[in-house]
Design an enzyme around this catalytic site. Structure first.
Site, mmCIF file in Angstrom:
data_model
loop_
_atom_site.group_PDB
_atom_site.id
_atom_site.type_symbol
_atom_site.label_atom_id
_atom_site.label_comp_id
_atom_site.label_asym_id
_atom_site.label_seq_id
_atom_site.Cartn_x
_atom_site.Cartn_y
_atom_site.Cartn_z
ATOM 1 N N TYR A 115 50.392 38.775 0.186
ATOM 2 C CA TYR A 115 49.573 37.653 -0.301
ATOM 3 C C TYR A 115 48.442 37.215 0.623
ATOM 4 O O TYR A 115 47.669 36.334 0.277
ATOM 5 C CB TYR A 115 50.436 36.442 -0.638
ATOM 6 C CG TYR A 115 51.390 35.979 0.438
ATOM 7 C CD1 TYR A 115 50.933 35.601 1.690
ATOM 8 C CD2 TYR A 115 52.757 35.908 0.179
ATOM 9 C CE1 TYR A 115 51.806 35.184 2.665
ATOM 10 C CE2 TYR A 115 53.643 35.487 1.154
ATOM 11 C CZ TYR A 115 53.161 35.129 2.383
ATOM 12 O OH TYR A 115 54.018 34.716 3.355
ATOM 13 N N CYS A 175 76.872 2.368 20.653
ATOM 14 C CA CYS A 175 76.880 3.817 20.427
ATOM 15 C C CYS A 175 78.311 4.268 20.140
ATOM 16 O O CYS A 175 79.208 4.000 20.938
ATOM 17 C CB CYS A 175 76.335 4.539 21.658
ATOM 18 S SG CYS A 175 76.514 6.328 21.560
ATOM 19 N N CYS A 185 75.416 9.024 28.214
ATOM 20 C CA CYS A 185 75.846 9.303 26.839
ATOM 21 C C CYS A 185 75.980 10.801 26.612
ATOM 22 O O CYS A 185 75.020 11.556 26.668
ATOM 23 C CB CYS A 185 74.868 8.710 25.833
ATOM 24 S SG CYS A 185 75.371 9.032 24.140
ATOM 25 N N ASP A 226 60.149 32.088 -2.462
ATOM 26 C CA ASP A 226 61.101 31.529 -1.505
ATOM 27 C C ASP A 226 61.809 32.668 -0.774
ATOM 28 O O ASP A 226 62.903 33.074 -1.146
ATOM 29 C CB ASP A 226 62.101 30.649 -2.264
ATOM 30 C CG ASP A 226 62.746 29.638 -1.347
ATOM 31 O OD1 ASP A 226 62.334 29.554 -0.174
ATOM 32 O OD2 ASP A 226 63.656 28.926 -1.807
ATOM 33 N N CYS A 248 79.337 6.831 23.342
ATOM 34 C CA CYS A 248 79.549 6.410 24.731
ATOM 35 C C CYS A 248 79.838 4.919 24.850
ATOM 36 O O CYS A 248 80.167 4.434 25.930
ATOM 37 C CB CYS A 248 78.343 6.778 25.596
ATOM 38 S SG CYS A 248 76.891 5.781 25.272
ATOM 39 N N LYS A 256 54.301 21.930 -4.236
ATOM 40 C CA LYS A 256 55.748 22.128 -4.335
ATOM 41 C C LYS A 256 56.290 21.589 -5.658
ATOM 42 O O LYS A 256 55.816 20.583 -6.165
ATOM 43 C CB LYS A 256 56.446 21.386 -3.183
ATOM 44 C CG LYS A 256 56.190 21.979 -1.818
ATOM 45 C CD LYS A 256 56.976 23.268 -1.642
ATOM 46 C CE LYS A 256 57.107 23.689 -0.202
ATOM 47 N NZ LYS A 256 57.957 22.845 0.603
ATOM 48 N N LYS A 307 54.687 30.501 -5.167
ATOM 49 C CA LYS A 307 55.135 30.444 -3.775
ATOM 50 C C LYS A 307 56.556 30.995 -3.738
ATOM 51 O O LYS A 307 57.498 30.366 -4.235
ATOM 52 C CB LYS A 307 55.104 29.002 -3.267
ATOM 53 C CG LYS A 307 55.495 28.879 -1.810
ATOM 54 C CD LYS A 307 55.233 27.469 -1.314
ATOM 55 C CE LYS A 307 55.499 27.336 0.167
ATOM 56 N NZ LYS A 307 56.842 27.711 0.572
ATOM 57 N N CYS A 344 70.835 4.282 21.236
ATOM 58 C CA CYS A 344 71.850 4.116 22.267
ATOM 59 C C CYS A 344 71.132 3.955 23.601
ATOM 60 O O CYS A 344 70.224 4.714 23.926
ATOM 61 C CB CYS A 344 72.737 5.355 22.271
ATOM 62 S SG CYS A 344 73.631 5.590 23.801
ATOM 63 N N GLU A 367 48.814 31.278 -7.041
ATOM 64 C CA GLU A 367 49.907 32.213 -7.320
ATOM 65 C C GLU A 367 51.230 31.555 -6.941
ATOM 66 O O GLU A 367 51.240 30.540 -6.248
ATOM 67 C CB GLU A 367 49.704 33.532 -6.566
ATOM 68 C CG GLU A 367 49.750 33.380 -5.063
ATOM 69 C CD GLU A 367 49.476 34.697 -4.335
ATOM 70 O OE1 GLU A 367 49.152 35.698 -4.988
ATOM 71 O OE2 GLU A 367 49.601 34.700 -3.101
HETATM 72 S S1 IVH Z 1 49.716 32.160 1.817
HETATM 73 C C1 IVH Z 1 47.449 31.485 5.684
HETATM 74 N N1 IVH Z 1 50.976 32.734 -0.408
HETATM 75 O O1 IVH Z 1 55.127 29.913 2.313
HETATM 76 C C2 IVH Z 1 48.194 31.337 4.429
HETATM 77 N N2 IVH Z 1 52.263 31.944 1.424
HETATM 78 O O2 IVH Z 1 55.487 27.266 3.369
HETATM 79 C C3 IVH Z 1 49.431 32.110 4.442
HETATM 80 N N3 IVH Z 1 54.657 31.829 0.985
HETATM 81 O O3 IVH Z 1 54.344 30.762 5.597
HETATM 82 C C4 IVH Z 1 50.356 31.759 3.391
HETATM 83 N N4 IVH Z 1 54.575 32.583 -1.077
HETATM 84 O O4 IVH Z 1 55.730 32.437 4.186
HETATM 85 C C5 IVH Z 1 51.095 32.288 0.851
HETATM 86 N N5 IVH Z 1 51.956 33.303 -2.427
HETATM 87 C C6 IVH Z 1 52.066 32.870 -1.173
HETATM 88 C C7 IVH Z 1 53.314 32.544 -0.613
HETATM 89 C C8 IVH Z 1 53.370 32.067 0.696
HETATM 90 C C9 IVH Z 1 55.364 32.150 -0.100
HETATM 91 C C10 IVH Z 1 55.252 31.302 2.228
HETATM 92 C C11 IVH Z 1 54.669 31.840 3.490
HETATM 93 C C12 IVH Z 1 54.209 30.608 4.243
HETATM 94 C C13 IVH Z 1 55.100 29.576 3.667
HETATM 95 C C14 IVH Z 1 54.605 28.181 3.870
#
Ligand code: IVH
Length: 696
Positions: free
Chosen positions: A238, A420, A444, A131, A423, A326, A129, A438, A127
């Site tokens: 999620y 440095c 420092c 932000d 300092c 990512k 991710k 340094c 699914e």
């Molecule tokens: S699952 C134990 N699913 O991404 C697994 N996380 O970079 C828990 N996040 O801490 C995470 N969308 O805050 C999961 N569809 C998704 C997500 C998701 C965003 C975030 C979440 C996690 C962070 C890690």
């Protein structure tokens, strides 16, 4: 209303004071009923009447304005921050993959850990991710009782009152839901809502938010829930934290179950059975990304079977059963105006590129890291060059390339300093190290200030209101030079003319808030304390290990003193700790060998109540505290899984058999370790006996 306003002038100060007190009490109560309990007793119009009357009294008699007046709350800085809450199940972050190769490796690791056949199918739920910022919602008897931020994963902040204002968050769950359920998910702001909020901010003369995630985080971290209520926030569920009974056998069904409870689920999602299918999903989402109403920074893959998720468990801070894929970083070209050197807390000299500001992926970038001097030389980066900047998520932007064709001849090659810049001490590079440091150590100023910033930072003492700029200010005023000075600040302030409260930009309230948040941290867990010391190479994970093993500051100091002798048992014990090799040990012992550091420890311990680190171990397990050695080939689980599960039960897993070993678990073809165990009379178990004993 004008009647009230006029009659006010007839009120005596005494009457006004009494009426003010009443109004403060009533309005605060209505605020709570409305925001926290979702159960208002009066109409919005009636509420407004009370508020206006209060404002008028305060305009007429400013001396009556009290700290707890509701008129003080809106838009003011958090008073003493949010209450801390411990997560019953840690809130994890995710490991990352960036390519098909890394994805294949992830699946192969899962396969190996679970000892699955090559042909066995591993279904994976995918699914987007989101932000935003993660949040844990706790329901007891199907009623929302607590909402918390992730914090450091084990302890977050209580944001219940604010979260109750989000329409996407169900206040109650249907009868089908378990008695105890924690739903983990992401709070986020849609792109269109974000643009509108920023327009409103600017119109009101307030600063705009950098991106939707910051806007969401800023909105959640309001002390006044009525401000949060005005912000357009949403929530996706999620994952699960604690639950009194299993919700479903698979991740996919959990999604459906959560949706049936009224939680929104991120789309598109897919259930895939191969790396190829996951890659196809990934590319589809990448293409659809600009059309999604909210920002995403990748996709998340989760092993579908819950029983496998449980066996896979987690390592450090991330589950073995999930990973984030990512999206590629975003890039832009700009001019490098200058190179400056920053001196870090361990003396590392880091070159930073000052750039002609440019927008990369929606964020304005004016600085980027250049890593180290070799990097500048290798890329032949010159001041005045056109450079390619890359930004990926939260990572500091980087200079990844130089456009040599754009040179005019006016660009200046950069000569890395051998002293440095702060300092003036010599800056040296150790054999085999990329970093120049340094050598100023204690003299420092840059290092000292950075150490203080680290000391108060979020995962260390987490002192709210003592940010980088304030640390710098107190340093310049010579009020904070050593960590312990922080805890003397309030007392020192009384002897100052003018006192801090009268400094420009300060006030009674802000000074008090600062002292309050400092005092709130006089009690500190030992692991955080160790981490806060900023010893080179001692990060949070190692700090936790040290805290768990050595127990308290006296124990740690005594053992570090003993371990200065490299032939001692204490030194061997130190090296036996996972993640601690001779180089880390050198840094740690080096710290304890310095008189100056010992003085810092003494001063601090006089000011603080250092509490033991609660090692998160399943207590009551018959193998807790036992020393176990695995040898030979195990059938039902891989070696890594055996070790991880034993450790999760509190056992210490060692690689070699000695008189201190409690159990040797011998699989097929066990060799010399088994023999040694027999010689020493150590209890030997086969795999099945071990599983019975450990309750696996
Ligand atoms: S699952 C134990 N699913 O991404 C697994 N996380 O970079 C828990 N996040 O801490 C995470 N969308 O805050 C999961 N569809 C998704 C997500 C998701 C965003 C975030 C979440 C996690 C962070 C890690």
């Amino acid at each position: 209303m004008s009647d009230t306003a006029n009659s006010l002038f007839d009120l005596t100060l005494e009457d006004a004071r009494a009426r003010h007190r009443e109004l403060v009490r009533d309005i605060n109560r209505h605020d709570r009923l409305y925001h926290a309990e979702d159960n208002p007793e009066i109409s919005d119009a009636d509420y407004d009447v009370l508020r206006r009357e209060l404002e008028q009294i305060e305009t007429r008699y400013p001396a009556l304005v009290s700290d707890d007046s509701p008129t003080r709350k809106v838009g003011t800085a958090p008073a003493a921050g949010f209450r801390k809450v411990r997560h019953s199940v840690p809130m994890l972050s995710l490991s990352n993959v960036f390519s098909e190769g890394e994805l294949t490796d992830f699946i192969a690791r899962v396969r190996r850990f679970l000892s699955l056949e090559d042909e066995a199918c591993i279904a994976i739920a995918a699914e987007p991710k989101i932000d935003g910022l993660s949040c844990s919602l706790r329901y007891e008897n199907r009623t929302l009782v607590m909402a918390a931020t992730r914090g450091d994963g084990s302890e977050g902040e209580d944001i219940t009152a604010n979260i109750r204002t989000i329409a996407d968050v169900p206040q109650t769950l249907p009868a089908a839901a378990p008695d105890i359920l924690e739903v983990r998910g992401e709070i986020y702001m849609r792109r269109d809502d974000f643009a509108a909020l920023n327009a409103r901010q600017l119109a009101a003369g307030k600063p705009a938010f950098a991106n939707p995630r910051n806007a969401a985080a800023g909105s959640v971290r309001q002390l006044d829930p009525s401000v949060t209520a005005q912000r357009p926030l949403h929530f996706f569920g999620y994952a699960l934290g604690e639950s009194s009974r299993p919700l479903a056998d698979t991740q996919w069904e959990i999604r459906q179950e959560l949706a049936s409870y009224g939680f929104a689920e991120a789309e598109p999602a897919a259930l895939c059975e191969s790396a190829a299918a996951l890659m196809a999903y990934y590319h589809k989402v990448l293409v659809d990304r600009p059309d999604l109403p909210y920002e995403i920074d990748g996709v998340v893959y989760k092993v579908n079977r819950r029983d496998w998720q449980e066996r896979l468990g987690f390592v450090s801070r991330a589950p073995r059963w999930a990973t984030a894929h990512k999206f590629p970083a975003e890039r832009a070209v700009t001019v490098l105006k200058d190179i400056e050197i920053q001196v870090g807390r361990t003396g590392a000299l880091t070159p930073v590129a000052r750039l002609e500001p440019i927008t990369v992926g929606g964020v304005v970038v004016s600085n980027a890291t250049l890593h180290n001097e070799d990097e500048i030389r290798r890329k032949d980066i010159r001041v005045g060059d056109h450079v390619v900047i890359q930004r990926a998520g939260d990572v500091i932007p980087q200079v990844i390339d130089v456009l040599v064709d754009k040179r005019t001849g006016a660009e200046k090659p950069y000569i890395f300093p051998d002293h440095c810049p702060v300092c003036g001490s010599q800056a040296m590079r150790e054999e085999g190290e990329a970093v120049r440091r340094c050598t100023g150590g204690l003299v420092c100023e840059a290092q000292a200030i950075e150490r203080l910033k680290h000391f108060v930072s979020r995962n260390a003492f987490d002192i709210e209101g003592l940010g980088d700029k304030i640390i710098q200010l107190f340093w310049e005023k010579e009020l904070i030079r050593q960590p312990a000075d922080i805890f003397h600040l309030e007392e020192r302030s009384r002897t100052l003319t003018p006192p801090i409260a009268e400094w420009e930009g300060w006030g009674e309230k802000s000074a008090e808030n600062l002292f309050r948040s400092i005092n709130a941290r006089r009690r500190i867990a030992f692991n955080r304390f160790i981490y806060a010391l900023g010893i080179r190479q001692i990060g949070e994970a190692t700090a936790k290990k040290l805290a768990g093993i050595y127990g308290d500051l006296d124990g740690l100091t005594a053992q570090m003193d003993a371990a200065q002798d490299r032939d001692s048992d204490a030194y061997q014990d130190l090296l036996a700790i996972e993640d601690i090799g001779p180089r880390v040990a050198d840094d740690l012992l080096g710290f304890f060998a310095e008189d100056h550091n010992r003085a810092v420890l003494r001063d601090l311990s006089a000011q603080l109540d250092i509490t033991p680190y609660a090692v998160p171990v399943a207590s009551g397990s018959p193998v807790a505290g036992k020393s176990v050695v695995f040898t030979g080939t195990l059938v039902t689980m891989g070696r890594a899984e055996a070790k991880a599960r034993a450790e999760a039960l509190g056992a210490k897993v060692s690689g070699s058999v000695s008189g201190k070993t409690d159990y040797v678990v011998a699989g097929a073809d066990a060799g010399s370790k088994l023999k040694k165990a027999q010689e020493l009379g150590v209890t030997i178990l086969n795999e099945e006996e071990w599983r019975d004993l450990a309750g696996l």
